[in-house]
Design a protein around this motif. Structure first.
Motif, PDB file in Angstrom:
ATOM      1  N   GLN B 238      29.978 -34.815  31.298  1.00 50.98           N
ATOM      2  CA  GLN B 238      30.931 -35.879  31.591  1.00 50.98           C
ATOM      3  C   GLN B 238      32.340 -35.324  31.675  1.00 50.98           C
ATOM      4  OE1 GLN B 238      30.537 -38.638  28.400  1.00 50.98           O
ATOM      5  NE2 GLN B 238      28.577 -39.417  29.124  1.00 50.98           N
ATOM      6  N   ALA B 239      33.117 -35.998  32.497  1.00 51.68           N
ATOM      7  CA  ALA B 239      34.538 -35.676  32.534  1.00 51.68           C
ATOM      8  C   ALA B 239      35.182 -36.298  31.310  1.00 51.68           C
ATOM      9  CB  ALA B 239      35.156 -36.253  33.790  1.00 51.68           C
ATOM     10  N   GLY B 240      36.323 -35.784  30.929  1.00 49.93           N
ATOM     11  CA  GLY B 240      37.095 -36.432  29.883  1.00 49.93           C
ATOM     12  C   GLY B 240      37.882 -37.548  30.522  1.00 49.93           C
ATOM     13  N   SER B 241      39.160 -37.376  30.632  1.00 46.60           N
ATOM     14  CA  SER B 241      39.968 -38.362  31.327  1.00 46.60           C
ATOM     15  C   SER B 241      39.814 -38.179  32.821  1.00 46.60           C
ATOM     16  CB  SER B 241      41.435 -38.187  30.937  1.00 46.60           C
ATOM     17  OG  SER B 241      41.572 -38.355  29.546  1.00 46.60           O
ATOM     18  N   GLU B 242      40.053 -39.248  33.565  1.00 50.35           N
ATOM     19  CA  GLU B 242      39.853 -39.200  35.010  1.00 50.35           C
ATOM     20  C   GLU B 242      40.692 -38.098  35.652  1.00 50.35           C
ATOM     21  OE1 GLU B 242      41.200 -42.556  37.227  1.00 50.35           O
ATOM     22  OE2 GLU B 242      40.006 -42.022  38.977  1.00 50.35           O
ATOM     23  N   GLY B 243      40.067 -37.427  36.592  1.00 56.93           N
ATOM     24  CA  GLY B 243      40.798 -36.436  37.367  1.00 56.93           C
ATOM     25  C   GLY B 243      40.933 -35.094  36.690  1.00 56.93           C
ATOM     26  N   THR B 244      40.517 -34.991  35.457  1.00 58.50           N
ATOM     27  CA  THR B 244      40.683 -33.724  34.760  1.00 58.50           C
ATOM     28  C   THR B 244      39.390 -32.929  34.780  1.00 58.50           C
ATOM     29  OG1 THR B 244      40.096 -34.640  32.613  1.00 58.50           O
ATOM     30  CG2 THR B 244      42.407 -34.731  33.219  1.00 58.50           C
ATOM     31  N   SER B 245      39.530 -31.639  34.540  1.00 58.06           N
ATOM     32  CA  SER B 245      38.365 -30.769  34.664  1.00 58.06           C
ATOM     33  C   SER B 245      37.705 -30.480  33.323  1.00 58.06           C
ATOM     34  CB  SER B 245      38.769 -29.458  35.351  1.00 58.06           C
ATOM     35  OG  SER B 245      39.848 -28.874  34.663  1.00 58.06           O
ATOM     36  N   LYS B 714      23.958 -41.620  23.716  1.00 59.83           N
ATOM     37  CA  LYS B 714      24.781 -42.132  22.627  1.00 59.83           C
ATOM     38  C   LYS B 714      25.289 -40.943  21.829  1.00 59.83           C
ATOM     39  CE  LYS B 714      24.935 -45.487  18.917  1.00 59.83           C
ATOM     40  NZ  LYS B 714      24.248 -46.497  18.137  1.00 59.83           N
ATOM     41  N   SER B 715      26.541 -41.032  21.431  1.00 57.69           N
ATOM     42  CA  SER B 715      27.138 -39.930  20.687  1.00 57.69           C
ATOM     43  C   SER B 715      28.065 -40.499  19.627  1.00 57.69           C
ATOM     44  CB  SER B 715      27.912 -39.042  21.671  1.00 57.69           C
ATOM     45  OG  SER B 715      28.677 -38.106  20.982  1.00 57.69           O
ATOM     46  N   THR B 716      27.876 -40.066  18.391  1.00 51.51           N
ATOM     47  CA  THR B 716      28.709 -40.590  17.296  1.00 51.51           C
ATOM     48  C   THR B 716      29.263 -39.447  16.451  1.00 51.51           C
ATOM     49  OG1 THR B 716      26.778 -40.774  15.864  1.00 51.51           O
ATOM     50  CG2 THR B 716      27.408 -42.748  17.092  1.00 51.51           C
ATOM     51  N   ARG B 717      30.306 -39.783  15.694  1.00 53.07           N
ATOM     52  CA  ARG B 717      30.905 -38.851  14.739  1.00 53.07           C
ATOM     53  C   ARG B 717      31.013 -39.558  13.388  1.00 53.07           C
ATOM     54  NH1 ARG B 717      30.339 -35.768  18.431  1.00 53.07           N
ATOM     55  NH2 ARG B 717      31.888 -34.406  19.401  1.00 53.07           N
ATOM     56  N   ARG B 718      31.026 -38.764  12.331  1.00 51.56           N
ATOM     57  CA  ARG B 718      31.185 -39.340  11.002  1.00 51.56           C
ATOM     58  C   ARG B 718      32.003 -38.381  10.140  1.00 51.56           C
ATOM     59  NH1 ARG B 718      26.320 -42.075   7.726  1.00 51.56           N
ATOM     60  NH2 ARG B 718      27.530 -43.072   6.111  1.00 51.56           N
ATOM     61  N   PHE B 719      33.051 -38.922   9.524  1.00 48.73           N
ATOM     62  CA  PHE B 719      33.924 -38.135   8.650  1.00 48.73           C
ATOM     63  C   PHE B 719      34.084 -38.884   7.329  1.00 48.73           C
ATOM     64  CE2 PHE B 719      34.915 -36.994  12.941  1.00 48.73           C
ATOM     65  CZ  PHE B 719      35.105 -35.621  12.891  1.00 48.73           C
ATOM     66  N   ASP B 733      31.676 -41.209  24.375  1.00 47.12           N
ATOM     67  CA  ASP B 733      30.333 -41.784  24.294  1.00 47.12           C
ATOM     68  C   ASP B 733      30.231 -42.809  25.419  1.00 47.12           C
ATOM     69  OD1 ASP B 733      27.869 -42.863  23.314  1.00 47.12           O
ATOM     70  OD2 ASP B 733      29.042 -44.495  22.441  1.00 47.12           O
ATOM     71  N   ARG B 734      29.452 -42.508  26.407  1.00 44.09           N
ATOM     72  CA  ARG B 734      29.266 -43.440  27.530  1.00 44.09           C
ATOM     73  C   ARG B 734      27.788 -43.754  27.623  1.00 44.09           C
ATOM     74  NH1 ARG B 734      33.277 -39.591  30.219  1.00 44.09           N
ATOM     75  NH2 ARG B 734      35.142 -40.836  30.558  1.00 44.09           N
ATOM     76  N   ARG B 735      27.480 -45.012  27.456  1.00 41.27           N
ATOM     77  CA  ARG B 735      26.062 -45.370  27.379  1.00 41.27           C
ATOM     78  C   ARG B 735      25.336 -45.086  28.694  1.00 41.27           C
ATOM     79  NH1 ARG B 735      26.104 -45.231  23.738  1.00 41.27           N
ATOM     80  NH2 ARG B 735      26.742 -47.050  22.583  1.00 41.27           N
ATOM     81  N   HIS B 736      25.938 -45.475  29.800  1.00 40.60           N
ATOM     82  CA  HIS B 736      25.271 -45.297  31.100  1.00 40.60           C
ATOM     83  C   HIS B 736      26.165 -44.480  32.032  1.00 40.60           C
ATOM     84  CE1 HIS B 736      22.505 -48.498  29.895  1.00 40.60           C
ATOM     85  NE2 HIS B 736      23.562 -49.188  29.537  1.00 40.60           N
ATOM     86  N   GLY B 761      32.682 -47.576  30.259  1.00 37.54           N
ATOM     87  CA  GLY B 761      34.010 -47.161  29.842  1.00 37.54           C
ATOM     88  C   GLY B 761      33.969 -46.371  28.550  1.00 37.54           C
ATOM     89  N   TYR B 762      34.893 -45.433  28.413  1.00 39.52           N
ATOM     90  CA  TYR B 762      34.878 -44.628  27.193  1.00 39.52           C
ATOM     91  C   TYR B 762      35.439 -45.435  26.021  1.00 39.52           C
ATOM     92  CZ  TYR B 762      39.815 -43.449  28.259  1.00 39.52           C
ATOM     93  OH  TYR B 762      41.147 -43.493  28.529  1.00 39.52           O
ATOM     94  N   ALA B 763      35.145 -44.950  24.836  1.00 39.33           N
ATOM     95  CA  ALA B 763      35.551 -45.673  23.624  1.00 39.33           C
ATOM     96  C   ALA B 763      37.029 -45.438  23.342  1.00 39.33           C
ATOM     97  CB  ALA B 763      34.710 -45.199  22.446  1.00 39.33           C
ATOM     98  N   ILE B 764      37.670 -46.450  22.851  1.00 40.36           N
ATOM     99  CA  ILE B 764      39.099 -46.356  22.584  1.00 40.36           C
ATOM    100  C   ILE B 764      39.414 -47.146  21.316  1.00 40.36           C
ATOM    101  CG2 ILE B 764      39.571 -48.294  24.141  1.00 40.36           C
ATOM    102  CD1 ILE B 764      42.242 -47.004  24.795  1.00 40.36           C
ATOM    103  N   THR B 765      40.371 -46.656  20.571  1.00 38.53           N
ATOM    104  CA  THR B 765      40.768 -47.356  19.354  1.00 38.53           C
ATOM    105  C   THR B 765      41.939 -48.275  19.675  1.00 38.53           C
ATOM    106  OG1 THR B 765      40.143 -45.413  18.075  1.00 38.53           O
ATOM    107  CG2 THR B 765      41.491 -47.057  16.957  1.00 38.53           C
ATOM    108  N   LEU B 766      41.710 -49.554  19.544  1.00 42.41           N
ATOM    109  CA  LEU B 766      42.766 -50.529  19.788  1.00 42.41           C
ATOM    110  C   LEU B 766      42.843 -51.483  18.614  1.00 42.41           C
ATOM    111  CD1 LEU B 766      42.061 -51.483  23.499  1.00 42.41           C
ATOM    112  CD2 LEU B 766      43.894 -50.031  22.662  1.00 42.41           C
ATOM    113  N   ALA B 767      43.985 -52.095  18.493  1.00 43.56           N
ATOM    114  CA  ALA B 767      44.157 -53.067  17.420  1.00 43.56           C
ATOM    115  C   ALA B 767      43.424 -54.353  17.777  1.00 43.56           C
ATOM    116  CB  ALA B 767      45.636 -53.340  17.212  1.00 43.56           C
TER     117      ALA B 767
END
Lengths: 294, 861
Positions: B238-245, B714-719, B733-736, B761-767
Motif C-alpha cells: 500500500q501507498a502511505g499518503s497519496e502521491g508518495t512513494s 487488518k493491521s493493528t498496533r498495541r502499546f 490499516d485498509r480493510r479493502h 480510507g486510512y485510519a486517523i485520530t480525530l476528536a
C-alpha cells in the motif's frame, strides 16, 4: 518543495463528512486547588460541535465534597464566576478529597485528589548575561534548588515570569535532561530547544530523594527589573508547583493538543488524560511556592 | 574436458495445446520401416512435434506396425518397445528420453544474457522437459546444472524472450553461455513476470518480479514512471499518503522495507518529499519484491525486500533513452567499453522547477525567492577479469535541495535603512557505491564478493544578516543542522549447485553503521562579537554481522522447499544483540497449472526510524537499537495457491498472518526530536499484528494485458500506555483494496493504459467531541482512542495514451497522462472541523491531487 508547491498550487478545499463513532456526552469537571485555598470547581459538558462558541457551564449540578466518605460541603454555584464554590473547606496537604457531581441527563462523575506539599526552596541564584543562545540572544541563568522528598514519585511544574509584563518571555532554555522538552519542530531551528516558560515539567526520576538544582536560561531583557512610570517595580519570579501525576499528564496532554493545531496532518493524538471517573477534566490539589529572582 | 561454447539459437518456442498430442489421430501410409522413418512420419502430422536424439533412440531399428495403431501414442509405444527409451509429453511437445540410469554426472554452467545487449538475465529458466528438472539463473545470470551423461534437450526460457530448446550432449563438464533474443511480437508483452516457468522455482510465496516495461506502461503521476509507485499496484503493498512513494507492506511501516539498489541498502528512497522514488525507470532492469517467504540471504528489515537491479549496460551497441516531462528530464546512455566484453551505463535526471521559478521571481521582483530541485545520477560499469571473474562498479548519487532567499530593507526614517538578508536551505540525498567481484570457483560454485557504501544525509543551513550604516549596526547568525547515517559493508555470497535437486547458498557480511542523528553548529557575530556552539550528543557507531545458509531442495518432481537460517549480531555501545532467524518456503505443483505454497519466516531489524510524521520526511532519523528500545522482530506465516494457464493468465491467492514485536511509536505526548532530547524517552515499544488475504489475477499475453488484485486485510498496533493499552488500527490499516491496471497495445504506434485504484480510507485520530477547560481558557478536544476515525474511501482513475513513432534514427513517444480522471476529491489531510451532527462530522479537507493532465516526450535511440 515540489510537494509544498503542489499543495499550494493544486490543492483545493472541500467539506468532507466523516462518519463518527458513537459518542456519549459526559460531564467535564475542573478543579485546580492550591493547598490552603478553598475548593472551587467548574462543571461543564462535552459538546460535539462548539462552532456556536457557547461555553458549556452547567449551573444546576449537585457538587459535593467528601473526605474519605464523609460529606464536607455541598458547593454552591456562583453565577458571576461560573464556579461551584465551597466557602468553608480549605485544601490541606496530605489529605484526600473526593468530589462528586450529578447533573440531569449525564452519568454521575467523581474524582479524588490528595493535597501535595511543595518542598521549600533551598537556594536561588540569578546570573545576568551568562550566555548567548543559538539564535544570538543574550541570556541570564537562573538556578534554584530544593530537596526532593524521598520515597515518593514527585512531579514538578515551574513557571518563569519575566519582569517586564508587556514583554512576553518567549522561551527558556535548559540542557538539564530532567526537564521535559514538550515542544519541538518538524524541522530544526523552527523551535529548536525552546521550552515554554509556562510549561517547564520534570519528575524526580533522576534525583529521587536528593537535593536538586535546576538551571534555566532566559532572555536577559525579560529578566531585568522594570519600573513603570508610576514607580511600580516589576521583578521576575518563578512559581514552582508540586503536582499530582494526573495533573502532570493532563497538562502535557492539553499542551500537545494545542500544538497539534499547527500541523494537523502529521501529528497524532491519543486518549485523553484526567482523573474524572465517567467524565472529563481534572480535579487536583497542588502545592506552590513563588520565588522572586534576586 | 573443458569446453566453452557459445550458443545463439532462435525460436523453437513451445506451443501449447489444449489436448494431448499423444492422442492425436494418425493414419500412416506404411506398416514397415525404421524407427527414424516413423518418427519423421509422426513429425509431419500437423501440430505434432517430437524431439529426440539419435544418441538415445535407435533410429535404424526396424519397426512393424500391426495396423491397429490409431494415435501418435500407439505408434510411439511400438517405437519405444525393446529399447531403453520412453516418451514424455510436455509443453506442446513430445520428448523421447532414455530410461537407462547414467553412471557419470557432468555439470553444465554458464551465463544467460540478452542477445542484443549482453545484459545478464536474472531468474531465467534452464529446464529439461523430458525429465522435469531444472534450475534458474541467479541474480548475476549465472546458472549451473549437474546431469547424468546423456544427450538431453535443454530448454532455456525467460519471460519476454524467445524460448530455446537445444539438444545438449553431456559427456563432460560444459560451460555454455546462452543468449536469448527478445520477443518483439507485440502480443508477447510481459506485464509482470512471476510464476512464469514450468519449474516451480518461480512461484514461491510472496514473491513478485516486475520489469521496467511494465513500470513504464502504467499511468503515472505527472507522467513520470516510478518504480516504487508501480509496486503499490501489487496486493498487500500500500501507498502511505497519496502521491508518495512510501510502501506499507502487509501492515508494516515504511522503515520495515529493505530497499536495495544493486544490493546496497538505501535509507530514503524518495525525492521531493516522497513524490518520486530515487529509481530512474530508464535505468532499471528488474525489481524483485518479497512480502513473505524471505530467503535467508535477506535480512535487516521486517516486512519486505525490494531488490532493484539496474541495467548493466549494452555490451554490443551504444544507445540511449530519455524523456522530457513537466517535472524533470532524464537521459540514459549505455554501451560497450570493449565490444562484447564490458559495458557501462550512465543515467541522470534533474528537475527544472527552479529554472522556471528564477526568471518568474525576477520579473515579479519577489523579495522571497524559492529554489527547489532534485537530481540523481547512476553510473555503472562492468568488465571481465579473466575467464572466471567479472568486476562490477555501481555508483548512485542523488540530492534534493530547497532553498529560500529573502532580501529586503526597512527604515522608520530615524536611521539609515537596515538591510535584511535571510537564507534558508535544506538538502538531503543518498549516495551509494558498490564494487562487486563475481568469481566462478568451479562449475558448481559461484561466488560474489561485494564492498558497499551507503550514505543518507540531511542538512539545514540558515543564514541571517542585518546591516545598517547609520548608526552602524551589524549582526549575522549562521546555524547548521546535519544528520546522517553511513554504512560501510563487506559481503561474501556463495552459490553451490551440487545437483539439480539442491541449490545451496551461503554467505556472510559485516557492516559498520555510523549514525549522526543531529549535529548543530551555531555561529553568531554581533558587531564583531563572535559566538560559536557545536552540539553533537548522539553520534555513535554500531557493527552488524550476518551469516546465512539456505538450500533450495527439490523434494520430488513437483515439490520443492527452501530452508534456511540467518544469524545476525549487532554491537552498539558495548552491548551485543543477536538473533537466529529460521526461514522456510514450500511449494507443490499440482496438475493443470495449479500449485500450492506455504512459508514461514522470522525477521529482525536492528535500526529504528524515528519519525514524527507519516509522510516520510527527510528529517526522519535512523537510530540504533538500545537496551531500552530493543530490536524489532517479526514472524510471518503465509500460504497460497496459484494457477498458471499457458503462461498467459495467472491467478494467485495468498493468506498471511504476521506478528511484530518491539515496533516503536511516539508516546501520547506529541513531541518532535531535537538535539537535547533523549529519543528513547519519547518512544514506546509495542506489538503489532497483521493478517489478510490477497487475490491477484493477471493476463500477460495479447494486445490487452491487465492485472487486477483485491486485498482484505487488518493491521493493528498495541502499546502499553498509548490508547490506554488497547489495540488500535495501524494508520494504514485498509480493510479493502482493489487495484486494476490495463495496457492495450492497439498497434505499434498507439498504446492506452488505465489504472483504477480503490481502498478503504486510512485510519486517523480525530476528536470525537470537546469540552471547555476554564483554567486553560480553551476548548480541549476529546480523543477517544488512537486512529478512531476513517478517512473517506479513496479511489481514482488514471489514463495514459502513448503515441509512438519510429523515426529514421530513433523511436519517439508522446505520452499524455491524466491523473484522477473523474476528479475524485481524496483528502490529503483534514483541517479544523466545521460542524458535527449525530453520526457524522464535517471537516475542511485538503486534496492535493485533483484532475491533473500532463504530457511528456520520450525517445530511444
Amino acid at each position: 518543495m515540489l510537494f509544498l508547491l503542489l499543495i499550494s498550487s493544486l490543492s483545493c478545499t472541500k467539506r468532507v463528512e466523516i462518519k463518527m463513532p458513537p459518542f456519549e456526552d459526559r460531564l467535564a469537571v475542573h478543579g485546580y486547588i492550591a493547598v490552603g485555598d478553598t475548593f472551587a470547581v467548574t462543571v461543564g459538558q462535552t459538546v460535539r460541535d462548539n462552532r456556536s462558541g457557547t461555553l458549556t457551564y452547567l449551573p444546576n449540578a449537585l457538587v459535593q465534597l467528601y473526605d474519605q466518605g464523609v460529606l464536607l460541603d455541598t458547593l454552591r454555584f456562583d453565577s458571576a464566576s461560573k464556579y461551584y464554590i465551597s466557602k468553608k473547606v480549605r485544601a490541606e496537604a496530605g489529605k484526600p478529597y473526593t468530589i462528586k457531581v450529578e447533573a440531569t441527563g449525564f452519568r454521575s462523575v467523581e474524582a479524588t485528589a490528595t493535597g501535595i506539599s511543595v518542598p521549600a526552596t533551598e537556594s536561588i541564584k540569578h546570573i545576568r548575561k551568562a550566555r548567548t543562545s543559538q539564535y544570538g540572544n543574550v541570556l541570564d541563568d537562573i538556578f534554584f534548588s530544593f530537596h526532593d522528598p524521598a520515597g515518593l514519585k514527585n512531579y514538578y511544574l515551574v513557571l518563569v515570569h519575566g519582569a517586564d509584563y508587556s514583554n512576553y518571555l518567549g522561551c527558556v532554555y535548559s540542557t538539564d535532561p530532567a526537564i521535559e522538552q514538550p515542544r519541538g519542530s518538524a524541522l530544526p531551528f523552527d523551535d529548536g530547544d525552546c521550552i515554554d516558560p509556562e510549561s517547564i515539567f520534570f519528575t524526580d526520576e533522576s534525583f529521587e530523594g536528593q537535593l536538586k538544582e535546576i538551571s534555566l536560561s532566559a532572555s536577559t531583557g525579560s529578566m531585568t527589573w522594570h519600573t513603570d512610570s508610576r514607580g511600580h517595580t516589576y521583578k521576575p519570579y518563578i512559581k514552582r508547583y508540586a503536582v499530582s501525576k494526573e495533573f502532570y499528564d493532563y497538562y502535557k496532554f492539553t499542551s500537545a493538543v494545542r500544538d497539534r493545531d499547527e500541523l494537523p496532518f502529521i501529528t497524532e493524538m491519543a486518549s485523553n488524560k484526567g482523573n474524572i471517573v465517567n467524565g472529563y477534566g481534572l480535579f487536583t490539589i497542588f502545592g506552590v511556592i513563588t520565588d522572586t529572582l534576586p | 574436458m573443458h569446453i566453452r561454447l557459445l550458443i545463439i539459437l532462435l525460436l523453437t518456442a513451445a506451443i501449447c495445446h489444449g489436448q494431448s498430442l499423444l492422442k492425436t489421430p494418425v493414419t500412416l501410409s506404411r506398416q514397415n520401416g525404421t524407427a527414424g522413418e516413423f518418427l519423421d512420419d509422426l513429425n509431419r502430422v500437423p501440430g505434432v512435434t517430437i524431439s529426440y536424439s539419435s544418441a538415445i533412440v535407435d533410429l535404424k531399428k526396424n519397426i512393424k506396425l500391426n495396423g491397429q495403431e490409431k494415435t501418435v501414442e500407439d505408434v510411439l509405444k511400438i517405437i519405444c518397445s525393446n529399447q531403453p527409451v520412453k516418451y514424455v509429453e510436455q509443453n506442446g511437445k513430445i520428448f523421447l528420453v532414455t530410461t537407462l540410469p547414467s553412471k557419470k554426472k557432468y555439470t553444465v554452467s554458464g551465463y544467460i544474457s540478452d542477445k542484443q545487449s549482453g545484459e545478464r538475465l536474472i531468474g531465467a529458466s534452464i529446464y529439461l522437459p523430458g525429465r522435469n528438472i531444472g534450475t534458474t539463473s541467479n541474480i548475476y545470470g549465472f546458472y549451473s546444472i549437474t546431469l547424468e551423461q546423456d544427450t538431453v534437450p535443454l530448454q532455456i526460457s525467460y519471460a519476454g524472450y524467445y524460448t530455446i530448446i537445444a539438444p545438449i550432449r553431456i559427456q563432460s563438464d560444459h560451460t555454455i553461455h546462452i543468449e536469448l533474443e527478445k520477443n518483439i511480437v507485440m502480443n508477447e508483452m510481459v506485464v509482470v513476470q512471476a510464476a512464469k516457468n514450468q519449474t516451480p522455482e518461480r512461484t514461491l510465496t510472496g514473491k513478485t518480479d516486475i520489469n521496467s516495461s511494465f513500470v513504464k506502461s502504467v499511468p503515472a503521476l505527472l507522467g513520470e514512471a516510478d518504480v516504487l509507485k508501480t509496486l503499490q499496484l501489487l496486493p498487500g503493498i500500500q501507498a502511505g499518503s497519496e502521491g508518495t512513494s512510501g510502501l506499507n507492506v502487509r501492515g508494516g511501516s515504511p522503515d520495515q522495507n529493505l530497499i536495495l539498489l544493486d544490493g546496497v541498502p538505501v535509507y530514503n528512497a524518495s525525492h521531493a518529499f516522497g513524490l518520486f522514488s530515487i529509481f530512474n525507470a530508464d535505468a532499471v532492469n528488474n525489481v524483485e519484491v518479497l512480502k513473505s517467504g524471505f530467503p535467508s540471504s535477506y535480512g535487516g528489515r521486517l516486512s519486505s525486500v525490494v531488490d532493484v537491479h539496474m541495467k548493466e549496460g549494452d555490451k554490443y551497441n551504444y544507445h540511449g533513452e530519455g524523456g522530457i516531462g513537466l517535472v524533470f528530464s532524464r537521459l540514459t546512455v549505455e554501451g560497450p567499453l570493449k565490444k562484447g566484453r564490458s559495458s557501462f551505463l550512465v543515467s541522470g535526471r534533474r528537475t527544472y522547477v527552479d529554472a522556471f521559478l528564477t526568471p518568474i521571481q525576477g520579473i515579479n521582483k519577489s523579495e522571497n525567492r524559492v529554489r527547489p530541485f532534485f537530481t540523481d545520477l547512476n553510473i555503472k560499469a562492468n568488465f571481465p577479469a579473466g575467464s572466471k571473474d567479472r568486476i562490477y562498479f555501481s555508483l548512485y548519487m542523488g540530492k534534493d535541495r530547497l532553498s529560500t532567499k529573502d532580501k529586503y530593507s526597512y527604515t522608520d526614517g530615524s536611521t539609515s535603512p537596515t538591510n535584511y538578508r535571510d537564507e534558508y536551505g535544506f538538502a538531503w540525498g543518498n549516495t551509494t557505491a558498490m564494487t562487486r567481484w563475481n568469481h566462478v570457483f568451479n562449475k558448481k560454485t559461484f561466488s560474489n564478493f561485494t564492498f558497499m557504501y551507503s550514505r543518507y544525509r540531511f542538512k539545514v543551513d540558515n543564514y541571517y544578516e542585518e546591516k545598517r550604516s547609520s548608526p552602524a549596526y551589524f549582526t549575522l547568525a549562521r546555524n547548521k543542522y546535519f544528520s546522517a547515517i553511513r554504512d560501510w559493508s563487506m559481503k561474501a555470497d556463495f552459490d553451490y549447485l551440487p545437483n539439480p535437486n539442491h541449490f545451496l547458498k551461503a554467505g556472510a557480511s559485516a557492516t559498520l553503521h555510523k549514525y549522526e542523528p543531529g549535529i548543530t553548529t551555531v555561529y553568531r557575530n554581533d558587531d564583531g562579537k563572535e559566538a560559536n556552539a557545536h552540539i553533537d550528543q548522539l553520534s555513535t557507531t554500531s557493527g552488524e554481522y550476518d551469516a546465512y545458509v539456505e538450500d533450495d531442495i527439490r523434494l520430488s518432481q513437483n515439490m520443492k522447499t527452501n530452508i534456511g537460517v540467518r544469524f545476525s549480531a549487532f554491537s552498539v555501545k558495548g552491548k551485543l544483540f543477536t538473533a537466529l532467524q529460521p526461514r522456510m518456503n514450500w511449494l507443490y505443483k499440482l496438475h493443470n497449472g495449479w500449485s500450492i505454497s506455504a512459508s514461514y519466516g522470522q525477521m529482525n531489524q536492528f535500526i529504528h526510524l524515528l519519525s514524527n510524521t507519516s509522510l516520510g520526511l527527510p528529517t526522519d532519523l535512523w537510530l540504533p537499537v538500545t537496551k531500552k528500545v530493543p530490536p524489532q522482530s517479526s514472524q510471518q506465516a503465509a500460504t497460497g495457491v496459484s494457477w498458471n494457464y499457458d503462461k498467459s493468465l495467472i491467478f494467485s491467492m495468498e493468506l498471511y498472518y504476521k506478528t511484530l514485536k518491539n515496533v516503536i511509536d511516539f508516546t501520547e505526548k506529541t513531541v518532535f526530536f531535537n538535539p537535547y532530547d533523549n529519543w528513547e524517552d519519547l518512544v514506546e515499544t509495542g506489538t503489532g499484528k497483521a493478517y489478510g488475504m490477497e487475490w491477484l489475477m493477471k493476463k500477460q499475453k495479447g494486445k490487452l494485458t491487465w492485472l487486477t488484485s483485491y486485498t482484505l486485510s487488518k493491521s493493528t498496533r498495541r502499546f502499553p500506555t498509548i490508547n490506554n493499552g488497547k489495540p488500535f488500527p495501524y494508520k494504514y490499516d485498509r480493510r479493502h483494496e482493489i487495484k486494476l491496471a490495463l495496457v492495450w497495445q492497439k498497434s505499434k504506434r498507439f498504446e492506452v493504459s488505465a489504472l483504477w485504484y480503490y481502498s478503504t480510507g486510512y485510519a486517523i485520530t480525530l476528536a470525537s467531541a470537546e469540552y471547555y477547560d476554564p483554567y486553560a481558557g480553551d476548548m480541549v478536544e476529546i480523543f477517544d482512542s488512537r486512529n478512531n476515525f476513517r478517512m473517506p474511501d479513496y479511489h481514482r482513475l488514471d489514463l495514459s495514451f502513448k503515441f509512438i513513432k519510429q523515426k529514421r534514427k530513433y523511436l519517439r513517444s508522446w505520452v499524455v497522462s491524466i491523473y484522477n480522471v473523474y476528479d475524485r476529491f481524496n483528502p490529503f489531510y483534514l483541517l479544523e472541523n466545521t460542524s458535527a451532527q449525530d453520526d457524522k462530522r464535517v471537516f475542511d479537507g485538503i486534496s492535493v491531487f485533483p484532475f491533473f493532465p500532463s504530457i511528456s516526450y520520450q525517445f530511444k535511440f
